[in-house]
Motif scaffolding. Structure first.
Motif, short mmCIF file in Angstrom:
data_model
loop_
_atom_site.label_atom_id
_atom_site.label_comp_id
_atom_site.label_asym_id
_atom_site.label_seq_id
_atom_site.Cartn_x
_atom_site.Cartn_y
_atom_site.Cartn_z
N VAL A 98 -14.21 78.15 -40.57
CA VAL A 98 -12.87 78.75 -40.56
C VAL A 98 -12.83 79.97 -41.47
CG1 VAL A 98 -10.47 78.38 -41.25
CG2 VAL A 98 -11.68 76.62 -39.97
N ALA A 112 -10.93 86.44 -42.16
CA ALA A 112 -10.13 85.26 -42.48
C ALA A 112 -9.92 85.11 -43.98
CB ALA A 112 -10.80 84.01 -41.92
N PHE A 135 -6.25 85.25 -45.60
CA PHE A 135 -5.77 83.99 -46.15
C PHE A 135 -5.47 84.13 -47.65
CE2 PHE A 135 -6.79 79.27 -47.00
CZ PHE A 135 -5.49 78.90 -46.73
N ARG A 172 0.03 81.21 -39.98
CA ARG A 172 -0.40 80.24 -38.97
C ARG A 172 -0.55 80.89 -37.60
NH1 ARG A 172 2.21 76.72 -42.64
NH2 ARG A 172 4.28 77.45 -42.04
N TRP A 207 -3.87 82.57 -37.75
CA TRP A 207 -4.95 81.60 -37.54
C TRP A 207 -5.15 81.33 -36.05
CZ3 TRP A 207 -8.29 81.19 -41.01
CH2 TRP A 207 -8.02 80.94 -42.36
N ALA A 260 -8.19 75.08 -39.36
CA ALA A 260 -7.50 76.14 -40.10
C ALA A 260 -6.11 75.70 -40.54
CB ALA A 260 -7.41 77.40 -39.25
N ASP A 313 -4.78 75.34 -44.32
CA ASP A 313 -3.58 76.06 -44.70
C ASP A 313 -2.54 75.12 -45.31
OD1 ASP A 313 -0.75 77.25 -43.98
OD2 ASP A 313 -2.13 78.94 -43.87
#
Length: 423
Positions: free
Chosen positions: A8, A14, A18, A128, A131, A144, A148
């Motif tokens: 992920v 990412a 994130f 989200r 993701w 993911a 999260d």
């Protein structure tokens, strides 16, 4: 297991995206408590602080779907940046107002905090949706979302701890400034990430004659009901734990350890839920996870002492993060492509609204009833929410694009959609 947490974080952009989102979302754990303490200090009244916080929470929670709609229609860069700018400015104004004790008017405090809450940037639902856009397969999306959710849980635990450190050397208003700086920096870094920057504004907007607000609400009814049930259980449990500890001759620090066990159980459950390659569809798992809260809360109702209550709360937490994560998965899979952020925002709103209702319900029940009966009552409500989610799953099991297909509709949609936030 076809996916791992390392995979992920190795998705393109990412980690950068994130990390930026988490930086901004840390503000959500710092600002509310800082505002509460600063307003109480400035006004000299906890009653005024409670009303002001109620206004802040109400506008932040219940207007979240409206703010998410702006992101779906205009893209994150055009929607998030103005929200963050206005939110930061209002927090700065609030800091100036509450910096000196006794200098603030309750009406002004209420107006400024309500306006600030209305502009809170919905970084969680947007992350989200990102993701869902980044992950090429459903297993990675599930992993993911679990990562999260656990990270968000930790942020809401660490935020108040940071406020405790801040008020040790500075006025509580300084915590508001820290929260404002975090949301400003985090949002700017988030929208500058290639994963978000490449989203074309307007690509996710609802088209005339296409899927609008009502189909979105129909598609996410089940996860919203389930999320509200989980939120209500959490809202009730927090006050009941405090009442239980005081009733057994323990202080507030003991209640904090019990609530920490609840958070720890939620984190463990969330990580394990994401680690399993589920064959059972999410629409079937969701009511089972919500129902799992019922026996755990009944265990809390029968707890003779604080140690037993701590164990029961840890078991309760074990179902919390998996249930909320699964609700987000269903909302993402069921919602039309142009409404993905909005669907996640409705689930988030349901959790927060359920928590607020649960706190109010606990306040009404604690006086007339013993804590054990209060825990039993909320267990019954949670089981009713699970039944409602199960009935909806049975009716919608064969719906096109639903979650009964194990995510095939999502994979097909990602392969054929335009490169927008909703793809």
């Amino acid at each position: 297991m076809s996916a791992s947490y390392a995979q992920v974080l190795c998705l393109p952009h990412a980690r950068r995206t994130f990390a930026a989102a988490l930086t901004g979302r840390l503000s959500y754990g710092i600002v509310p408590l800082s505002v509460l303490l600063a307003v109480a200090r400035a006004s000299g009244s906890y009653a005024v602080a409670g009303v002001v916080m109620a206004l802040f929470s109400a506008t932040s929670v219940f207007l979240s779907p409206a703010r998410a709609t702006l992101i779906d229609r205009h893209g994150p860069r055009r929607a998030l940046l103005p929200m963050a700018a206005v939110y930061t400015a209002l927090l700065g104004l609030l800091t100036v107002i509450v910096w000196r004790p006794g200098a603030a008017s309750p009406l002004v405090l209420g107006a400024v905090t309500a306006a600030a809450g209305a502009c809170t940037p919905p970084l969680g639902p947007t992350m989200r949706a990102v993701w869902a856009r980044l992950a090429p397969e459903r297993a990675l999306v599930q992993r993911a979302y679990s990562l999260d959710g656990v990270a968000e849980e930790l942020l809401f635990v660490s935020g108040p701890l940071l406020v405790g450190v801040i008020v040790g050397f500075a006025p509580p208003a300084f915590g508001i400034l820290v929260g404002a700086a975090l949301i400003a920096f985090g949002t700017a870094a988030f929208v500058s990430s290639p994963a978000v920057r490449d989203v074309r504004p307007g690509d996710g907007a609802a088209k005339p004659g296409g899927t609008g607000r009502r189909p979105v609400l129909r598609g996410i009814r089940r996860p919203v009901i389930a999320a509200a049930g989980v939120g209500l259980a959490l809202g009730v449990a927090e006050l009941l734990v405090v009442a239980f500890a005081e009733g057994h001759g323990h202080g507030g620090d003991s209640a904090a350890w019990v609530l920490a066990a609840l958070s720890a159980g939620s984190a463990v459950g969330g990580l394990l839920n994401g680690a399993v390659a589920w064959r059972t569809p999410a629409r079937v798992r969701l009511p089972l996870l919500v129902a799992g809260l019922g026996p755990a809360l009944l265990g809390a109702a029968l707890a003779p002492g604080l140690g037993t209550l701590t164990a029961a709360m840890a078991v309760t937490g074990f179902f919390v993060a998996p249930a909320i994560t699964t609700a987000y998965l269903i909302a993402d899979e069921t919602a039309s492509p142009e409404a993905r952020v909005r669907a996640g925002a409705w689930v988030n709103t349901a959790v927060n609204a359920g928590g607020t209702a649960g706190a109010a319900l606990a306040g009404l029940l604690i006086g007339p009833l013993a804590t054990g009966w209060c825990f039993a009552a909320v267990a019954a409500v949670t089981l009713l929410a699970a039944v409602a989610a199960a009935r909806g799953a049975t009716r919608d099991g064969g719906a096109p694009g639903g979650v009964g297909d194990g995510g095939a509709a999502v994979a097909e949609r990602r392969q054929s959609s335009s490169p927008s936030l909703s793809s």
